[in-house]
Write an enzyme that holds these catalytic residues in place. Structure first.
Site, PDB file in Angstrom:
ATOM      1  N   ASP A  30       0.848  -1.197   0.000  1.00  0.00           N
ATOM      2  CA  ASP A  30       0.000   0.000   0.000  1.00  0.00           C
ATOM      3  C   ASP A  30       0.887   1.251   0.000  1.00  0.00           C
ATOM      4  O   ASP A  30       1.891   1.322   0.708  1.00  0.00           O
ATOM      5  CB  ASP A  30      -0.910  -0.017   1.232  1.00  0.00           C
ATOM      6  CG  ASP A  30      -2.094   0.937   1.085  1.00  0.00           C
ATOM      7  OD1 ASP A  30      -3.235   0.454   0.991  1.00  0.00           O
ATOM      8  OD2 ASP A  30      -1.870   2.168   1.072  1.00  0.00           O
ATOM      9  N   ILE A  31       0.472   2.256  -0.770  1.00  0.00           N
ATOM     10  CA  ILE A  31       1.242   3.493  -0.889  1.00  0.00           C
ATOM     11  C   ILE A  31       1.189   4.313   0.398  1.00  0.00           C
ATOM     12  O   ILE A  31       2.066   5.149   0.649  1.00  0.00           O
ATOM     13  CB  ILE A  31       0.723   4.313  -2.097  1.00  0.00           C
ATOM     14  CG1 ILE A  31       1.764   5.267  -2.631  1.00  0.00           C
ATOM     15  CG2 ILE A  31      -0.573   5.051  -1.766  1.00  0.00           C
ATOM     16  CD1 ILE A  31       1.411   5.871  -3.989  1.00  0.00           C
ATOM     17  N   ASN A  85     -13.004  -3.204   2.399  1.00  0.00           N
ATOM     18  CA  ASN A  85     -14.027  -2.186   2.584  1.00  0.00           C
ATOM     19  C   ASN A  85     -14.969  -2.205   1.384  1.00  0.00           C
ATOM     20  O   ASN A  85     -14.520  -2.295   0.236  1.00  0.00           O
ATOM     21  CB  ASN A  85     -13.373  -0.807   2.723  1.00  0.00           C
ATOM     22  CG  ASN A  85     -12.463  -0.728   3.940  1.00  0.00           C
ATOM     23  OD1 ASN A  85     -12.795  -1.232   4.999  1.00  0.00           O
ATOM     24  ND2 ASN A  85     -11.303  -0.103   3.774  1.00  0.00           N
ATOM     25  N   GLY A  91     -15.366   3.006   3.874  1.00  0.00           N
ATOM     26  CA  GLY A  91     -13.992   3.446   3.636  1.00  0.00           C
ATOM     27  C   GLY A  91     -13.389   3.002   2.327  1.00  0.00           C
ATOM     28  O   GLY A  91     -12.183   3.144   2.126  1.00  0.00           O
ATOM     29  N   GLN A  92     -14.210   2.447   1.414  1.00  0.00           N
ATOM     30  CA  GLN A  92     -13.636   2.043   0.126  1.00  0.00           C
ATOM     31  C   GLN A  92     -13.364   3.282  -0.730  1.00  0.00           C
ATOM     32  O   GLN A  92     -14.277   4.057  -1.019  1.00  0.00           O
ATOM     33  CB  GLN A  92     -14.583   1.098  -0.634  1.00  0.00           C
ATOM     34  CG  GLN A  92     -13.957   0.580  -1.930  1.00  0.00           C
ATOM     35  CD  GLN A  92     -14.831  -0.442  -2.665  1.00  0.00           C
ATOM     36  OE1 GLN A  92     -15.999  -0.633  -2.331  1.00  0.00           O
ATOM     37  NE2 GLN A  92     -14.249  -1.100  -3.650  1.00  0.00           N
ATOM     38  N   SER A  93     -12.116   3.471  -1.114  1.00  0.00           N
ATOM     39  CA  SER A  93     -11.750   4.628  -1.936  1.00  0.00           C
ATOM     40  C   SER A  93     -11.376   4.223  -3.363  1.00  0.00           C
ATOM     41  O   SER A  93     -11.329   5.076  -4.243  1.00  0.00           O
ATOM     42  CB  SER A  93     -10.588   5.394  -1.286  1.00  0.00           C
ATOM     43  OG  SER A  93      -9.459   4.566  -1.155  1.00  0.00           O
ATOM     44  N   HIS A  98     -10.304  -5.356  -3.358  1.00  0.00           N
ATOM     45  CA  HIS A  98      -8.958  -5.528  -2.793  1.00  0.00           C
ATOM     46  C   HIS A  98      -9.076  -5.956  -1.340  1.00  0.00           C
ATOM     47  O   HIS A  98      -9.991  -5.545  -0.625  1.00  0.00           O
ATOM     48  CB  HIS A  98      -8.117  -4.260  -2.919  1.00  0.00           C
ATOM     49  CG  HIS A  98      -8.777  -3.004  -2.434  1.00  0.00           C
ATOM     50  ND1 HIS A  98      -9.721  -2.340  -3.173  1.00  0.00           N
ATOM     51  CD2 HIS A  98      -8.640  -2.292  -1.291  1.00  0.00           C
ATOM     52  CE1 HIS A  98     -10.127  -1.265  -2.512  1.00  0.00           C
ATOM     53  NE2 HIS A  98      -9.495  -1.218  -1.358  1.00  0.00           N
ATOM     54  N   HIS A 100      -6.937  -5.814   2.097  1.00  0.00           N
ATOM     55  CA  HIS A 100      -5.801  -5.262   2.820  1.00  0.00           C
ATOM     56  C   HIS A 100      -5.249  -6.365   3.725  1.00  0.00           C
ATOM     57  O   HIS A 100      -6.017  -7.067   4.399  1.00  0.00           O
ATOM     58  CB  HIS A 100      -6.244  -4.127   3.745  1.00  0.00           C
ATOM     59  CG  HIS A 100      -6.816  -2.925   3.068  1.00  0.00           C
ATOM     60  ND1 HIS A 100      -6.080  -1.777   2.868  1.00  0.00           N
ATOM     61  CD2 HIS A 100      -8.053  -2.669   2.572  1.00  0.00           C
ATOM     62  CE1 HIS A 100      -6.846  -0.858   2.289  1.00  0.00           C
ATOM     63  NE2 HIS A 100      -8.051  -1.377   2.097  1.00  0.00           N
TER      64      HIS A 100
END
Ligand code: 5GP
Ligand code: ZN
Length: 112
Positions: A30-31, A85, A91-93, A98, A100
């Site tokens: 993750d960035i 999410n 909280g899914q952006s 995906h 986490h």
């Protein structure tokens, strides 16, 4: 999907710090890590979220969980959290399925 960030990452069109790849899925760090170890595992085919998983595409989800177990073991993770999410309020952006994988610190329950 042509205009999807994670489709582009899976295709290598946008660079990422890859953890694992096979024909069905792609894993990368993750960035904006929320734990000492934080990577994401995604299907290569576009699925919007868990809410779009059905009999036609669920096999890849089982495969992703096998990959999570394998990669976590390879990284020596003994305790970790897997989160997905679904939708903005949760909280899914990024609208590409995906999971986490977070590890390396104490975690609270319930999640915020
Ligand atoms: P969500 O908020 O949808 O549950 O998770 C999306 C995750 O993708 C976030 O943790 C965010 O930091 C990560 N992310 C967003 N854009 C990029 C990117 O370009 N590269 C990487 N490696 N991670 C990203
Ligand atoms: Zn996508």
């Amino acid at each position: 999907m042509s205009d999807c960030l994670f489709c582009k990452i899976a295709e290598g069109e946008i660079p990422s710090n890859k953890v694992y790849e096979d024909e069905q899925c792609f894993a990368f760090y993750d960035i904006d890590p929320q734990a000492p170890t934080h990577f994401l595992v995604i299907p290569k085919g576009h699925i919007q979220s868990v809410a779009q998983v059905d009999g036609s595409n669920s096999a890849v989800v089982g495969h992703i969980f096998e990959v999570i177990a394998k990669v976590a073991a390879q990284l020596g993770l003994e305790s970790y959290r897997v989160v997905s999410n679904i939708g903005e309020q949760a909280g899914q952006s990024v609208p590409h399925l995906h999971f986490h994988v977070l590890s390396g610190r104490d975690m609270t329950w319930p999640p915020g």
